[in-house]
Design a protein around this motif. Structure first.
Motif, PDB file in Angstrom:
ATOM      1  N   GLU A  98      35.496 -40.528 -19.010  1.00  0.00           N
ATOM      2  CA  GLU A  98      34.980 -41.231 -17.845  1.00  0.00           C
ATOM      3  C   GLU A  98      33.463 -41.342 -17.902  1.00  0.00           C
TER       4      GLU A  98
ATOM      5  N   ARG B  60      39.665 -31.281 -13.043  1.00  0.00           N
ATOM      6  CA  ARG B  60      38.282 -31.719 -13.233  1.00  0.00           C
ATOM      7  C   ARG B  60      37.780 -32.467 -12.002  1.00  0.00           C
ATOM      8  N   HIS B  61      38.590 -33.367 -11.515  1.00  0.00           N
ATOM      9  CA  HIS B  61      38.200 -34.148 -10.344  1.00  0.00           C
ATOM     10  C   HIS B  61      38.080 -33.267  -9.103  1.00  0.00           C
TER      11      HIS B  61
ATOM     12  N   ASP C 129      42.989 -39.584 -21.233  1.00  0.00           N
ATOM     13  CA  ASP C 129      43.072 -38.761 -20.021  1.00  0.00           C
ATOM     14  C   ASP C 129      44.456 -38.825 -19.380  1.00  0.00           C
TER      15      ASP C 129
ATOM     16  N   VAL D 218      42.931 -33.413 -15.827  1.00  0.00           N
ATOM     17  CA  VAL D 218      42.073 -34.395 -15.171  1.00  0.00           C
ATOM     18  C   VAL D 218      41.973 -34.105 -13.675  1.00  0.00           C
ATOM     19  N   ALA D 219      43.102 -33.760 -13.049  1.00  0.00           N
ATOM     20  CA  ALA D 219      43.103 -33.459 -11.619  1.00  0.00           C
ATOM     21  C   ALA D 219      42.219 -32.247 -11.321  1.00  0.00           C
TER      22      ALA D 219
ATOM     23  N   GLN E 261      33.856 -33.309 -10.762  1.00  0.00           N
ATOM     24  CA  GLN E 261      33.308 -33.729 -12.048  1.00  0.00           C
ATOM     25  C   GLN E 261      34.177 -34.815 -12.677  1.00  0.00           C
ATOM     26  N   ARG E 262      33.600 -35.490 -13.658  1.00  0.00           N
ATOM     27  CA  ARG E 262      34.323 -36.521 -14.386  1.00  0.00           C
ATOM     28  C   ARG E 262      34.727 -35.998 -15.762  1.00  0.00           C
ATOM     29  N   THR E 263      35.684 -36.676 -16.374  1.00  0.00           N
ATOM     30  CA  THR E 263      36.089 -36.299 -17.727  1.00  0.00           C
ATOM     31  C   THR E 263      35.082 -36.849 -18.724  1.00  0.00           C
TER      32      THR E 263
END
Length: 608
Positions: free
Chosen positions: A131, A121-122, A111, A118-119, A126-128
């Motif tokens: 994660e 997604r957050h 990630d 990733v940013a 939500q999580r990756t």
């Protein structure tokens, strides 16, 4: 001359290089000769400090096993003891080039290599994929398979671009342990596959399928549970490296479905899950979904392509629809809750636990109102009966006439069926029957004993219900129960009427390991009021209308209730016992401790 004064060829080979000359002093471990055999080079080292006497071979010469290659003039320290041999030590400093290349490539799969994705997604709450796997698996236990895969698009994109933009080809796969502290290393092993929505929208590509098939094969061979994070958009049209027209020959869907009934299959969805991803999800034993999920056999592009209109993804299969229609087994707020639920559900298939607590069993004495026609909360009865904090209700928004849940009693996992008197008085309609039948299949496949709490007037009847194929749907309960390998225990709390009560008892009151009733139990071939109106029609018609007829009706009904009481049923041996409600947990725990589970039977769990 002694053998330790010679250097002999250990194999037939070609001399590639002679590293020492006559008269040269050589330290132990330094190279003397390099041989080549079968495309592999072999260095022969000085066995100890020595001085070379004569060299008997030269580069390019063929030698046979045992040929003398070199003779030593002097021996400084012949045959040192094992304690004197220096063991190799780890090299500190720069990595060799091939290892450095591996570390760099693996770093691209993490990630941290894609902070923007990733940013995003957050930001969506939500999580990756990684994660979620880290949250599911015990720390340090996940071993990844196929991490270096990239999308099969080298004919249209550079290798560097693919390595950076399509890590793991959009799905993270591997084996880890879940709940290891509770169930041990072997019982906790689990195949985990997580589509990565930040890579090509979590779509299914060529190598993506290959990775999935590899893990599914291991799951079948090793009998490992599978947890699938299924978010994604289905098949990917952009893979061009292989000559495939439609890709309809891939084995992934059959391979996943083949595991049904063999190992637990748990599917998790957060966000959008369409087409091929949804097909895999639909084959899962249990589906956990977040409230902002959308599940459909076709996404917006497919719907529009079929000429069926233009829709946003959020309009297709939203969670409130899929919970109400029975697709979703467990609806949660977010992926954190989804992963926690998956661990708890998986634990039900991993075995018993030693530590447990429970509510005061005396509370069950007051669980039912004394007024026999007053409704009550069956879910509260279930919570009180099982170990505290273990009840997980499944398909709560669907088929509300029967409640289904996984739970534990004194640490033992069970499947729990219960009539719901708050819905149609506990009558069983088509949806409730479908729900119960599949639940029995689920518990049967994975060896969970069944406990049924019965309070039903029977199957739902009437012209309207028959338009829903009621005859076929409710009969599924009898068919599923007739093929159970797990013990079945029935407790009649209040109403135990007709075919519906028999279906709730696994096909009949003597089809169970034991059928008992609380003192409030009442029984009949049909609802007692209806039985009186049908069976005593002539007597009622003969009585004058008004108070006299009503008094006769009440008398006949009371007589039927007395005849159909729990104590009278036990006296005629139609049920096995009448118990104090406070003894229900003890009675069940003793039965569960001694009941046997038969061998696993072939066959899949019905998707519906």
């Amino acid at each position: 001359m002694r053998d330790d004064d010679k250097l002999k060829a250990p194999m037939a080979a070609t001399v590639v290089h002679v590293a020492a000359a006559p008269g040269q002093s050589v330290r132990a471990g330094e190279p003397l000769v390099v041989l080549e055999a079968m495309k592999m080079e072999h260095e022969l080292h000085a066995p100890h400090d020595l001085q070379v006497g004569s060299v008997l071979v030269q580069a390019g010469e063929m030698v046979s096993e045992g040929d003398v290659l070199m003779q030593f003039a002097t021996i400084a320290n012949a045959m040192p003891s094992p304690a004197a041999i220096d063991m190799p030590t780890a090299r500190v400093g720069a990595l060799r080039a091939d290892l450095q290349a591996l570390h760099e490539r693996l770093a691209l799969t993490l990630d941290a290599a894609r902070p923007d994705a990733v940013a995003k997604r957050h930001a969506a709450g939500q999580r990756t994929a990684r994660e979620n796997i880290a949250g599911l698996c015990d720390a340090g236990s996940f071993v990844e398979y196929g991490a270096l895969a990239i999308a099969a698009q080298r004919s249209r994109r550079s290798l560097d671009d693919l390595a950076r933009a399509t890590p793991a080809d959009g799905i993270v796969t591997g084996i880890g342990s879940v709940n290891r502290e509770l169930f041990g290393a072997e019982a906790s092993r689990c195949v985990v596959m997580a589509y990565d929505a930040t890579v090509l929208a979590g779509t299914q590509g060529i190598r993506n399928h290959q990775k999935t098939d590899r893990l599914l094969g291991i799951a079948l061979q090793q009998k490992l549970p599978v947890v699938l994070f299924a978010e994604g958009g289905g098949g990917r049209p952009g893979d061009t490296d292989m000559p495939i027209v439609a890709g309809l020959h891939v084995a992934t869907f059959a391979s996943y479905a083949r595991l049904s009934g063999q190992v637990p299959l748990i599917g998790i969805v957060s966000g959008r899950c369409f087409a091929g991803n949804a097909a895999l999800l639909g084959c899962s034993d249990l589906i956990i979904a977040t409230r902002h999920s959308n599940i459909g056999m076709g996404g917006p592009a497919m719907v529009e392509g079929g000429g069926l209109g233009v829709f946003k993804p959020e309009q297709i299969g939203p969670s409130e629809v899929q919970q109400r229609n029975g697709v979703i087994d467990l609806l949660v707020d977010d992926e954190v809750q989804a992963v926690a639920a998956a661990k708890q559900l998986l634990g039900c298939f991993q075995g018993p636990v030693r530590e447990w607590s429970a509510a005061d069993p005396l509370l069950l004495r007051d669980a039912l109102p004394e007024n026999r026609v007053r409704s009550y909360d069956m879910r509260q009865v279930m919570q009180t009966l099982v170990d505290s904090g273990t009840l997980i209700e499944l398909r709560a928004g669907f088929g509300a006439g029967i409640l289904t849940a996984l739970a534990r009693i004194e640490g033992r996992p069970i499947g729990l069926l219960a009539s719901n008197p708050a819905q149609l008085g506990g009558a069983i309609d088509a949806d409730a029957a479908d729900k119960a039948a599949r639940f029995m299949q689920l518990c049967n496949a994975h060896g969970l004993p069944l406990v049924s709490l019965i309070d039903t007037p029977g199957f739902m009847v009437g012209p309207e219900i028959e338009t829903q194929a009621q005859v076929r749907h409710v009969s599924r309960m009898f068919l599923a129960a007739a093929h159970l390998r797990v013990p079945f225990f029935a407790v009649v709390l209040r109403k135990g009427y007709g075919l519906g009560a028999m279906a709730m008892a696994g096909g009949g009151f003597h089809a169970t390991v034991a059928t008992v009733a609380w003192p409030s139990g009442e029984f009949g071939a049909m609802g007692l009021e209806g039985a009186v109106r049908l069976g005593y029609r002539k007597e009622l018609d003969a009585a004058p209308e008004g108070p006299a007829r009503e008094a006769l009706y009440r008398e006949l009904v009371e007589r039927q209730y007395a005849n159909g009481s729990a104590i009278n049923m036990a006296a005629t041996l139609e049920i096995d016992a009448v118990i104090d409600p406070a003894d229900t947990r003890r009675w069940l725990s003793q039965g569960l401790a001694s009941a046997r589970i038969g061998p696993r039977l072939p066959g899949a769990i019905d998707a519906w």
